[in-house]
Design an enzyme around this catalytic site. Structure first.
Site, PDB file in Angstrom:
ATOM      1  N   ARG A   1      21.554 -18.031  10.016  1.00 44.65           N
ATOM      2  CA  ARG A   1      20.475 -17.255  10.929  1.00 44.65           C
ATOM      3  C   ARG A   1      19.074 -17.878  10.201  1.00 44.65           C
ATOM      4  O   ARG A   1      18.299 -18.216  11.013  1.00 44.65           O
ATOM      5  CB  ARG A   1      20.721 -15.865  10.694  1.00 44.65           C
ATOM      6  CG  ARG A   1      21.710 -15.269  11.904  1.00 44.65           C
ATOM      7  CD  ARG A   1      21.974 -13.873  11.660  1.00 44.65           C
ATOM      8  NE  ARG A   1      21.046 -12.986  12.021  1.00 44.65           N
ATOM      9  CZ  ARG A   1      20.507 -11.851  11.529  1.00 44.65           C
ATOM     10  NH1 ARG A   1      21.597 -11.351  10.778  1.00 44.65           N
ATOM     11  NH2 ARG A   1      19.723 -11.159  11.673  1.00 44.65           N
TER      12      ARG A   1
ATOM     13  N   LYS B   1      10.638  -7.165  12.648  1.00 43.84           N
ATOM     14  CA  LYS B   1      10.191  -7.166  14.185  1.00 43.84           C
ATOM     15  C   LYS B   1      10.627  -5.717  14.721  1.00 43.84           C
ATOM     16  O   LYS B   1       9.669  -4.908  15.560  1.00 43.84           O
ATOM     17  CB  LYS B   1      10.655  -8.188  14.594  1.00 43.84           C
ATOM     18  CG  LYS B   1      10.344  -9.619  14.077  1.00 43.84           C
ATOM     19  CD  LYS B   1      10.829 -10.743  15.023  1.00 43.84           C
ATOM     20  CE  LYS B   1      12.158 -11.060  14.873  1.00 43.84           C
ATOM     21  NZ  LYS B   1      13.213 -11.090  13.629  1.00 43.84           N
TER      22      LYS B   1
ATOM     23  N   ARG C   1      12.349 -17.784  21.105  1.00 42.94           N
ATOM     24  CA  ARG C   1      12.889 -17.928  19.972  1.00 42.94           C
ATOM     25  C   ARG C   1      12.881 -19.447  19.764  1.00 42.94           C
ATOM     26  O   ARG C   1      13.447 -20.017  18.722  1.00 42.94           O
ATOM     27  CB  ARG C   1      14.152 -17.462  20.085  1.00 42.94           C
ATOM     28  CG  ARG C   1      15.215 -17.235  18.732  1.00 42.94           C
ATOM     29  CD  ARG C   1      14.668 -15.911  18.085  1.00 42.94           C
ATOM     30  NE  ARG C   1      15.539 -15.552  17.324  1.00 42.94           N
ATOM     31  CZ  ARG C   1      15.884 -14.076  17.266  1.00 42.94           C
ATOM     32  NH1 ARG C   1      15.506 -13.617  17.856  1.00 42.94           N
ATOM     33  NH2 ARG C   1      16.897 -13.847  16.623  1.00 42.94           N
TER      34      ARG C   1
ATOM     35  N   ARG D   1      20.723  -3.161   5.607  1.00 38.08           N
ATOM     36  CA  ARG D   1      20.062  -2.531   6.858  1.00 38.08           C
ATOM     37  C   ARG D   1      21.353  -1.668   7.356  1.00 38.08           C
ATOM     38  O   ARG D   1      22.638  -2.229   7.158  1.00 38.08           O
ATOM     39  CB  ARG D   1      19.836  -3.923   8.038  1.00 38.08           C
ATOM     40  CG  ARG D   1      19.780  -3.292   9.248  1.00 38.08           C
ATOM     41  CD  ARG D   1      19.131  -4.158  10.318  1.00 38.08           C
ATOM     42  NE  ARG D   1      19.720  -5.288  10.390  1.00 38.08           N
ATOM     43  CZ  ARG D   1      18.903  -6.492  10.982  1.00 38.08           C
ATOM     44  NH1 ARG D   1      17.963  -6.169  11.762  1.00 38.08           N
ATOM     45  NH2 ARG D   1      19.596  -7.672  11.169  1.00 38.08           N
TER      46      ARG D   1
ATOM     47  N   ARG E   1      25.553  -4.202  10.774  1.00 42.89           N
ATOM     48  CA  ARG E   1      25.755  -5.220  11.998  1.00 42.89           C
ATOM     49  C   ARG E   1      26.535  -6.284  11.635  1.00 42.89           C
ATOM     50  O   ARG E   1      26.497  -6.749  10.535  1.00 42.89           O
ATOM     51  CB  ARG E   1      24.170  -5.481  12.300  1.00 42.89           C
ATOM     52  CG  ARG E   1      23.467  -5.200  13.576  1.00 42.89           C
ATOM     53  CD  ARG E   1      22.246  -5.722  13.793  1.00 42.89           C
ATOM     54  NE  ARG E   1      21.800  -7.120  13.689  1.00 42.89           N
ATOM     55  CZ  ARG E   1      20.685  -7.677  14.198  1.00 42.89           C
ATOM     56  NH1 ARG E   1      19.998  -6.694  14.311  1.00 42.89           N
ATOM     57  NH2 ARG E   1      20.503  -8.837  14.119  1.00 42.89           N
TER      58      ARG E   1
HETATM   59  P1  AP5 Z   1      14.369  -4.945  11.378  1.00 40.90           P
HETATM   60  O1  AP5 Z   1      13.228  -4.513  11.732  1.00 40.90           O
HETATM   61  O2  AP5 Z   1      15.812  -4.724  11.947  1.00 40.90           O
HETATM   62  O3  AP5 Z   1      14.167  -6.696  11.084  1.00 40.90           O
HETATM   63  P2  AP5 Z   1      14.214  -7.540  12.417  1.00 40.90           P
HETATM   64  O4  AP5 Z   1      12.885  -8.528  12.126  1.00 40.90           O
HETATM   65  O5  AP5 Z   1      14.041  -7.030  13.547  1.00 40.90           O
HETATM   66  O6  AP5 Z   1      15.480  -8.283  12.009  1.00 40.90           O
HETATM   67  P3  AP5 Z   1      16.780  -8.777  13.176  1.00 40.90           P
HETATM   68  O7  AP5 Z   1      17.927  -9.260  12.024  1.00 40.90           O
HETATM   69  O8  AP5 Z   1      16.873  -7.883  13.911  1.00 40.90           O
HETATM   70  O9  AP5 Z   1      15.994  -9.981  13.647  1.00 40.90           O
HETATM   71  P4  AP5 Z   1      16.960 -11.080  14.254  1.00 40.90           P
HETATM   72  O10 AP5 Z   1      15.681 -11.814  14.869  1.00 40.90           O
HETATM   73  O11 AP5 Z   1      17.816 -11.926  13.444  1.00 40.90           O
HETATM   74  O12 AP5 Z   1      17.693 -10.550  15.164  1.00 40.90           O
HETATM   75  P5  AP5 Z   1      18.060 -10.044  16.520  1.00 40.90           P
HETATM   76  O13 AP5 Z   1      18.657  -8.720  16.936  1.00 40.90           O
HETATM   77  O14 AP5 Z   1      16.418 -10.429  17.356  1.00 40.90           O
HETATM   78  O15 AP5 Z   1      14.245  -4.691   9.453  1.00 40.90           O
HETATM   79  C1  AP5 Z   1      15.418  -5.230   8.735  1.00 40.90           C
HETATM   80  C2  AP5 Z   1      15.850  -4.162   7.682  1.00 40.90           C
HETATM   81  O16 AP5 Z   1      14.885  -4.087   6.850  1.00 40.90           O
HETATM   82  C3  AP5 Z   1      15.951  -3.091   8.560  1.00 40.90           C
HETATM   83  O17 AP5 Z   1      17.073  -2.340   7.618  1.00 40.90           O
HETATM   84  C4  AP5 Z   1      14.712  -2.194   8.142  1.00 40.90           C
HETATM   85  O18 AP5 Z   1      14.830  -0.849   7.786  1.00 40.90           O
HETATM   86  C5  AP5 Z   1      14.317  -2.752   6.861  1.00 40.90           C
HETATM   87  N1  AP5 Z   1      12.768  -2.738   6.861  1.00 40.90           N
HETATM   88  C6  AP5 Z   1      12.074  -3.227   7.925  1.00 40.90           C
HETATM   89  N2  AP5 Z   1      10.527  -3.230   7.405  1.00 40.90           N
HETATM   90  C7  AP5 Z   1      10.660  -2.736   5.912  1.00 40.90           C
HETATM   91  C8  AP5 Z   1       9.741  -2.695   4.864  1.00 40.90           C
HETATM   92  N3  AP5 Z   1       8.460  -2.853   5.300  1.00 40.90           N
HETATM   93  N4  AP5 Z   1      10.023  -2.104   4.150  1.00 40.90           N
HETATM   94  C9  AP5 Z   1      11.342  -1.846   3.762  1.00 40.90           C
HETATM   95  N5  AP5 Z   1      12.358  -1.882   4.620  1.00 40.90           N
HETATM   96  C10 AP5 Z   1      12.099  -2.671   5.820  1.00 40.90           C
HETATM   97  O19 AP5 Z   1      18.733 -11.238  17.096  1.00 40.90           O
HETATM   98  C11 AP5 Z   1      20.168 -11.222  16.828  1.00 40.90           C
HETATM   99  C12 AP5 Z   1      20.885 -12.421  17.616  1.00 40.90           C
HETATM  100  O20 AP5 Z   1      20.627 -12.551  18.964  1.00 40.90           O
HETATM  101  C13 AP5 Z   1      20.231 -13.862  17.343  1.00 40.90           C
HETATM  102  O21 AP5 Z   1      20.911 -14.086  15.884  1.00 40.90           O
HETATM  103  C14 AP5 Z   1      20.634 -14.747  18.359  1.00 40.90           C
HETATM  104  O22 AP5 Z   1      22.058 -15.132  18.287  1.00 40.90           O
HETATM  105  C15 AP5 Z   1      20.650 -13.985  19.613  1.00 40.90           C
HETATM  106  N6  AP5 Z   1      19.228 -13.854  20.218  1.00 40.90           N
HETATM  107  C16 AP5 Z   1      18.401 -12.729  20.245  1.00 40.90           C
HETATM  108  N7  AP5 Z   1      17.200 -13.237  20.672  1.00 40.90           N
HETATM  109  C17 AP5 Z   1      17.465 -14.601  21.077  1.00 40.90           C
HETATM  110  C18 AP5 Z   1      16.647 -15.664  22.053  1.00 40.90           C
HETATM  111  N8  AP5 Z   1      15.476 -15.240  22.310  1.00 40.90           N
HETATM  112  N9  AP5 Z   1      17.285 -16.838  22.265  1.00 40.90           N
HETATM  113  C19 AP5 Z   1      18.413 -17.019  21.738  1.00 40.90           C
HETATM  114  N10 AP5 Z   1      19.212 -16.307  20.912  1.00 40.90           N
HETATM  115  C20 AP5 Z   1      18.706 -14.969  20.717  1.00 40.90           C
END
Ligand code: AP5
Length: 213
Positions: free
Chosen positions: A167, A13, A88, A123, A156
């Site tokens: 997660r 994402k 979410r 990552r 991270r």
């Molecule tokens: P990346 O693009 O970082 O993936 P992502 O889907 O953004 O993954 P996240 O882990 O950031 O999502 P998340 O939803 O768990 O975390 P968030 O920060 O939102 O890609 C992942 C890896 O793959 C990278 O290394 C990238 O380079 C690689 N990659 C990507 N595409 C690729 C491809 N096509 N081929 C090869 N490699 C590739 O949230 C973190 C925490 O915040 C949550 O756990 C929660 O506690 C809190 N939080 C955030 N939002 C909310 C909400 N709305 N409500 C409640 N809590 C929340």
């Protein structure tokens, strides 16, 4: 263009939000990134939410909704936004609709779980600007150094095996139901995200152009 990105942790994402931000010239708003910045800055909010993040739990709905409500008032959101990681939960999505923070489309990036685990384990994120890399799939030009700002890359805190597993469970129980929520509104688009970053970007752009047409 008002868009929300759905998909499991590690689906890509954040990576694709950065591409869409350039293409459409609208801001990508990552609630995860806002939260991590608050934690790093040791603000009152950051201290309050740190325990949730460390355990891989979702931060309470009211806190996240307030964050997004304020952010979308900024001038740069006038022509649209890309919500990355929000809503979410069904409750966040319902509150968002009541507040008239609407989206034209919910774009799901669908990736198999074995690939997800590899992506999260490999990552690396910039300790300064938050740019995201992968040790094999999307490496920085110089190992351990951010291409954009030259700062050090790190793992991270929530990308450790136990927290990753939790997660994924939280995603399946609390976030996946949003697919039906947006499908019922005729707003769900699903794109496979297993291939290279640029292939997924191309598939997303095509899907978005199709709905704009
Ligand atoms: P990346 O693009 O970082 O993936 P992502 O889907 O953004 O993954 P996240 O882990 O950031 O999502 P998340 O939803 O768990 O975390 P968030 O920060 O939102 O890609 C992942 C890896 O793959 C990278 O290394 C990238 O380079 C690689 N990659 C990507 N595409 C690729 C491809 N096509 N081929 C090869 N490699 C590739 O949230 C973190 C925490 O915040 C949550 O756990 C929660 O506690 C809190 N939080 C955030 N939002 C909310 C909400 N709305 N409500 C409640 N809590 C929340």
């Amino acid at each position: 263009m008002k868009l929300t990105l759905l998909g499991a942790p590690g689906a890509g994402k954040g990576t694709q939000a950065a591409e869409l931000e350039k293409e459409y010239n609208i801001p990508a708003i990552s609630t995860g990134q806002i939260i991590r910045e608050a934690i790093a800055a040791k603000t009152a909010l950051g201290n309050e939410v740190k325990t949730y993040i460390d355990r891989g739990e979702l931060v309470p709905d009211d806190i996240v909704v307030e964050m997004v409500k304020e952010r979308v008032k900024d001038d740069d959101c006038k022509f649209g936004y890309i919500l990355d990681g929000f809503p979410r939960t069904i409750s966040q999505a319902e509150t968002m609709e009541k507040l008239l923070i609407l989206v034209d489309c919910a774009l799901e990036i669908d990736v198999d779980e074995d690939i997800i685990v590899d992506r999260l384990s490999g990552r690396r994120v910039c300790s300064s600007c938050g740019a995201t890399y992968h040790i094999t799939g999307n490496p920085s030009k110089k190992e351990g150094v951010c291409d954009k700002c030259g700062s050090t890359l790190k793992v991270r805190d929530d990308d450790v095996p136990d927290v990753i597993r939790h997660r994924l469970k939280v995603y399946s129980e609390q976030t996946k139901p949003l697919k039906d929520f947006y499908d019922a509104r005729g707003k769900l688009i699903t794109v496979k995200g297993q291939d290279k970053v640029e292939d997924t970007t191309r598939a997303i752009m095509k899907a978005l152009k199709d709905i704009e047409a």
